[in-house]
Design a protein around this motif. Structure first.
Motif, mmCIF file in Angstrom:
data_model
loop_
_atom_site.group_PDB
_atom_site.id
_atom_site.type_symbol
_atom_site.label_atom_id
_atom_site.label_comp_id
_atom_site.label_asym_id
_atom_site.label_seq_id
_atom_site.Cartn_x
_atom_site.Cartn_y
_atom_site.Cartn_z
ATOM 1 N N ALA A 77 -11.018 72.737 -38.361
ATOM 2 C CA ALA A 77 -12.034 72.482 -39.387
ATOM 3 C C ALA A 77 -11.475 72.582 -40.796
ATOM 4 O O ALA A 77 -12.090 72.083 -41.753
ATOM 5 N N ASP A 78 -10.295 73.207 -40.949
ATOM 6 C CA ASP A 78 -9.698 73.388 -42.272
ATOM 7 C C ASP A 78 -8.737 72.262 -42.646
ATOM 8 O O ASP A 78 -8.093 72.316 -43.700
ATOM 9 N N LEU A 79 -8.638 71.257 -41.785
ATOM 10 C CA LEU A 79 -7.690 70.171 -42.011
ATOM 11 C C LEU A 79 -8.400 68.855 -42.257
ATOM 12 O O LEU A 79 -9.531 68.640 -41.803
ATOM 13 N N VAL A 80 -7.714 67.978 -42.957
ATOM 14 C CA VAL A 80 -8.192 66.614 -43.152
ATOM 15 C C VAL A 80 -7.049 65.648 -42.865
ATOM 16 O O VAL A 80 -5.865 65.996 -42.960
ATOM 17 N N ILE A 81 -7.428 64.429 -42.489
ATOM 18 C CA ILE A 81 -6.458 63.347 -42.331
ATOM 19 C C ILE A 81 -6.537 62.494 -43.578
ATOM 20 O O ILE A 81 -7.600 61.965 -43.921
ATOM 21 N N ASP A 82 -5.412 62.406 -44.265
ATOM 22 C CA ASP A 82 -5.358 61.663 -45.526
ATOM 23 C C ASP A 82 -4.263 60.611 -45.388
ATOM 24 O O ASP A 82 -3.078 60.890 -45.600
ATOM 25 N N GLY A 83 -4.667 59.419 -44.974
ATOM 26 C CA GLY A 83 -3.690 58.360 -44.753
ATOM 27 C C GLY A 83 -2.801 58.702 -43.571
ATOM 28 O O GLY A 83 -3.276 58.911 -42.455
ATOM 29 N N VAL B 259 -9.519 56.212 -33.135
ATOM 30 C CA VAL B 259 -10.769 56.944 -33.366
ATOM 31 C C VAL B 259 -10.919 57.403 -34.815
ATOM 32 O O VAL B 259 -11.914 58.052 -35.156
ATOM 33 N N ILE B 260 -9.950 57.096 -35.663
ATOM 34 C CA ILE B 260 -10.092 57.432 -37.077
ATOM 35 C C ILE B 260 -11.009 56.397 -37.733
ATOM 36 O O ILE B 260 -10.739 55.193 -37.662
ATOM 37 N N PRO B 261 -12.089 56.806 -38.356
ATOM 38 C CA PRO B 261 -13.012 55.834 -38.959
ATOM 39 C C PRO B 261 -12.359 55.092 -40.126
ATOM 40 O O PRO B 261 -11.493 55.618 -40.815
ATOM 41 N N ASP B 262 -12.784 53.877 -40.296
ATOM 42 C CA ASP B 262 -12.267 53.026 -41.372
ATOM 43 C C ASP B 262 -13.050 53.346 -42.645
ATOM 44 O O ASP B 262 -14.141 52.829 -42.870
ATOM 45 N N GLN B 263 -12.507 54.228 -43.450
ATOM 46 C CA GLN B 263 -13.186 54.629 -44.674
ATOM 47 C C GLN B 263 -12.152 55.025 -45.711
ATOM 48 O O GLN B 263 -10.998 55.306 -45.400
ATOM 49 N N ASP B 264 -12.554 55.018 -46.927
ATOM 50 C CA ASP B 264 -11.672 55.436 -48.010
ATOM 51 C C ASP B 264 -11.678 56.955 -48.109
ATOM 52 O O ASP B 264 -12.696 57.612 -47.882
ATOM 53 N N GLY B 265 -10.522 57.517 -48.477
ATOM 54 C CA GLY B 265 -10.439 58.954 -48.701
ATOM 55 C C GLY B 265 -10.175 59.733 -47.433
ATOM 56 O O GLY B 265 -10.089 59.182 -46.328
ATOM 57 N N PRO B 266 -10.044 61.041 -47.576
ATOM 58 C CA PRO B 266 -9.723 61.908 -46.441
ATOM 59 C C PRO B 266 -10.805 61.888 -45.356
ATOM 60 O O PRO B 266 -11.994 61.714 -45.635
ATOM 61 N N VAL B 267 -10.361 62.083 -44.120
ATOM 62 C CA VAL B 267 -11.241 62.105 -42.948
ATOM 63 C C VAL B 267 -11.147 63.492 -42.308
ATOM 64 O O VAL B 267 -10.039 64.022 -42.166
ATOM 65 N N PRO B 268 -12.259 64.106 -41.932
ATOM 66 C CA PRO B 268 -12.179 65.407 -41.257
ATOM 67 C C PRO B 268 -11.305 65.325 -39.998
ATOM 68 O O PRO B 268 -11.436 64.406 -39.191
ATOM 69 N N PHE B 269 -10.441 66.292 -39.863
ATOM 70 C CA PHE B 269 -9.497 66.312 -38.738
ATOM 71 C C PHE B 269 -10.169 66.710 -37.427
ATOM 72 O O PHE B 269 -9.860 66.164 -36.361
ATOM 73 N N GLU B 270 -11.093 67.673 -37.493
ATOM 74 C CA GLU B 270 -11.625 68.294 -36.282
ATOM 75 C C GLU B 270 -12.227 67.290 -35.297
ATOM 76 O O GLU B 270 -11.901 67.343 -34.096
ATOM 77 N N PRO B 271 -13.086 66.352 -35.717
ATOM 78 C CA PRO B 271 -13.645 65.429 -34.721
ATOM 79 C C PRO B 271 -12.597 64.499 -34.116
ATOM 80 O O PRO B 271 -12.722 64.103 -32.952
ATOM 81 N N ILE B 272 -11.568 64.165 -34.879
ATOM 82 C CA ILE B 272 -10.500 63.317 -34.336
ATOM 83 C C ILE B 272 -9.729 64.091 -33.273
ATOM 84 O O ILE B 272 -9.403 63.571 -32.201
ATOM 85 N N TRP B 273 -9.447 65.341 -33.572
ATOM 86 C CA TRP B 273 -8.770 66.200 -32.602
ATOM 87 C C TRP B 273 -9.605 66.346 -31.329
ATOM 88 O O TRP B 273 -9.086 66.248 -30.211
#
Length: 647
Positions: free
Chosen positions: A475-481, A294-308
């Motif tokens: 909401a304060d987290l991001v997924i970065d790689g 469910v992690i979108p295929d994009q460059d750079g950090p991804v918001p954590f909250e929707p993945i969670w």
């Protein structure tokens, strides 16, 4: 090796030196009440002050409206009177046969794994209990906090919401003390003091069922007056209902387990530990794939909250009974296939290492496993002679169960265990902070091994961190790689770390290592029993359960058990129940209790009822009190995977 570890398998597995001793609060000889003459025996038992107190803690209305009326039997007995008798039987079988950890009728004891001395040495105190602790439930303290927030005088000085912690009252008391406005603080203090006084009255009444009933009624009345709420949360929900306060107790019994038991424990645990390490890796891989999908295929950090939000509820849903993902079903089938291969070849630790070689990485706390082990022996002298069997009961893969407050809170040195945990699972750790409205979460169940150096993930808006606890919201987290990070740098962990508890709960809900048929024979390895003899029968096939006459029903049940090869004493688990019940096929009352569960199962669509031999049996219970009474017992061990320890 660190001094807190007791070597089990060189270079692979060790055990924590502290051992939880779970045992019944009433002697196992109490089970002799069942069978011939059981009606008169139970009529006497319900008059016993300790039995009355135990039921009063659990359901004082049941005692007052049902059990207290058993002394005078109507002639002829009515169906309602027999139902009351069956209720008494249900409580009594639990108090004598089940190693529950609850109240004075299931006090937790503690032992130590030693480097010398006898295989088992026990030192019972003069009294059954060393300590009794009465606490207010989190939900009750939180209800008072919400009432204070709604108070026009006190409310502006809030918020007062309390976290899910072992002692929520201390948190609320500190927040009230911090109010700078004198009238508001005095008003809030008065309300808190009333509830605290009601709790203290309950604690003072422990041991006296008459005073206890009155004190519990008083606590309910005080709570309702202060909050305007009913004094029972989720009334009628099995294992989910909560009253205003509860009691936990520590057994006055010191146990020492020496090196003479090491080989027998290794024989029992090594194969299971090898397979559990493999299983945790498989579950973690399935969980990681659920996240990555469910992690979108994009460059750079991804918001954590929707993945969670898209993954955690699905994983936690499996723990709540939802169907597991197909990938996990396939891994479980492979687990059972590997065990079938191992059984066919002959179970041993070395073979298990081969069959379950190369486990994949797992979650943070998968360095721990928590097996329950029972020793079947008539006494400690028999254990010393080697005349024993080590019986593996529940097995909790990938967790530290004595981290729960109901265990840790009764340990004489809880901070020492926190230090041990930090040695085996390095701080800081990221853990899920439980929502205050979680259905079955309470201050007893919540893990209390974490320290203020750890970080709490506030999984829902209803979460509330402990005072001084570093916390972070999704909401304060991001997924970065392959990392999860916070903007302030407090959190920088591997991708799957926030889901660790969800992985474990998904794991334990689906863990089922042994292949099984309608009849699964006892699985033994030397002196170890890895699986008790087990029978699985469709509820619809248990036709004796629909017989209306209780005496005839017992005779039919006994004949059925004899024909199937079941022993007189067993444990039965019907799909409509969460926990097994003890059944004696010579008991009219216990077969009636089971028959009702079987009928309910059939009415709700059917399913299989599982029967398991009682092992150890009543004559194989070696744990004794100072008077020589014997008790069912089990050792809750903490196993450490030396290959997964930090550093």
């Amino acid at each position: 090796m660190d001094g807190h570890l007791w070597p089990l398998v060189d270079g692979k597995w060790a055990l924590w030196r502290t051992v939880g001793v779970r045992a019944a609060g009433f002697p196992v000889d109490g089970l002799t009440a069942f069978g011939t003459g059981e009606t008169a025996a139970l009529q006497s038992i319900v008059e016993d002050p300790r039995f009355r107190e135990a039921v009063t803690w659990q359901n004082r209305q049941a005692y007052a409206t049902a059990l207290a009326r058993l002394k005078d039997a109507p002639e002829p007995p009515t169906s309602k009177w027999r139902q009351r008798l069956e209720l008494a039987a249900s409580y009594w079988q639990r108090y004598c046969a089940k190693n529950d950890t609850i109240g004075f009728f299931g006090p937790i004891g503690w032992g130590e794994l030693t480097d010398d001395g006898p295989a088992v040495a026990q030192h019972p105190g003069r009294d059954l209990l060393a300590a009794r602790t009465v606490r207010l439930e989190v939900w009750a303290v939180d209800a008072l906090a919400r009432a204070l927030e709604a108070d026009p005088v006190v409310g502006p000085h809030g918020p007062f919401a309390v976290p899910v912690v072992p002692d929520p009252a201390a948190v609320l008391e500190a927040r009230i003390a911090a109010i700078t406005d004198d009238p508001a603080r005095e008003r809030a203090t008065a309300a808190f003091s009333e509830l605290e006084a009601a709790r203290q009255a309950v604690a003072d009444a422990a041991g006296d069922p008459d005073r206890l009933e009155s004190a519990l009624d008083g606590a309910d009345a005080t709570f309702m007056l202060l909050t305007g709420q009913d004094a029972t949360r989720r009334h009628g929900v099995t294992y989910g209902a909560r009253t205003v306060c509860y009691e936990d107790c520590r057994r006055d019994h010191r146990l020492e387990v020496g090196p003479g038991l090491r080989d027998a424990l290794a024989e029992a645990l090594h194969p299971l530990l090898a397979s559990a390490a493999w299983w945790c890796g498989e579950v973690a891989e399935v969980g990681r794939q659920m996240i990555e999908d469910v992690i979108p295929d994009q460059d750079g950090p991804v918001p954590f909250e929707p993945i969670w939000a898209r993954t955690a509820p699905a994983m936690l849903g499996v723990a709540g009974g939802a169907p597991p993902p197909m990938a996990l079903v396939e891994r479980r089938a492979e687990l059972q296939a590997r065990w079938a291969e191992l059984i066919a070849a002959g179970v041993s630790g070395d073979r298990a290492d081969e069959v379950f070689a190369d486990p994949k990485p797992a979650w943070e706390f998968a360095v721990f496993h928590a097996p329950d082990v029972q020793i079947a022996a008539c006494d400690t002298a028999a254990i010393e002679r080697g005349d024993l069997r080590v019986v593996v009961g529940d097995f909790h893969p990938g967790t530290l169960t004595i981290a729960q407050s109901l265990f840790l809170g009764q340990h004489p040195e809880p901070d020492l265990l926190r230090e041990w945990c930090a040695l085996d699972c390095a701080e800081p750790r990221l853990f899920m902070s439980p929502p205050r409205d979680a259905p079955r979460m309470s201050g007893r169940i919540v893990p209390s091994i974490f320290t203020l150096r750890d970080v709490a993930l506030l999984t829902t808006p209803d979460c509330c961190p402990a005072p001084g606890q570093t916390s972070v919201a999704p909401a304060d987290l991001v997924i970065d790689g392959e990392r999860v990070r916070s903007a302030d740098g407090e959190v920088d962990v591997p991708l799957d770390r926030p889901w660790g508890l969800a992985f474990f709960l998904m794991s334990v809900a689906t863990y089922d290592p042994f292949p099984h048929d309608e009849h699964s024979p006892r699985l033994t390895v030397g002196r170890a029993v890895l699986r008790r003899e087990t029978w699985r029968v469709d509820a619809d096939a248990l036709t004796w359960a629909v017989e209306k006459d209780a005496a005839r029903r017992q005779k039919l049940a006994s004949a059925w058990a004899l024909d199937r090869g079941l022993p007189r004493r067993a444990f039965a688990l019907a799909p409509v129940e969460m926990k097994p019940v003890y059944v004696d096929f010579e008991s009219v009352l216990l077969t009636s209790v089971l028959a009702r569960q079987i009928r309910r199962t059939a009415e709700r669509g059917g399913g299989r009822v599982r029967f398991t031999e009682m092992l150890p049996g009543p004559d194989e219970c070696w744990l004794r009190d100072a008077a020589g009474n014997r008790y069912t017992s089990e050792l809750r061990l903490t196993a450490v995977d030396l290959t997964r320890r930090p550093g």
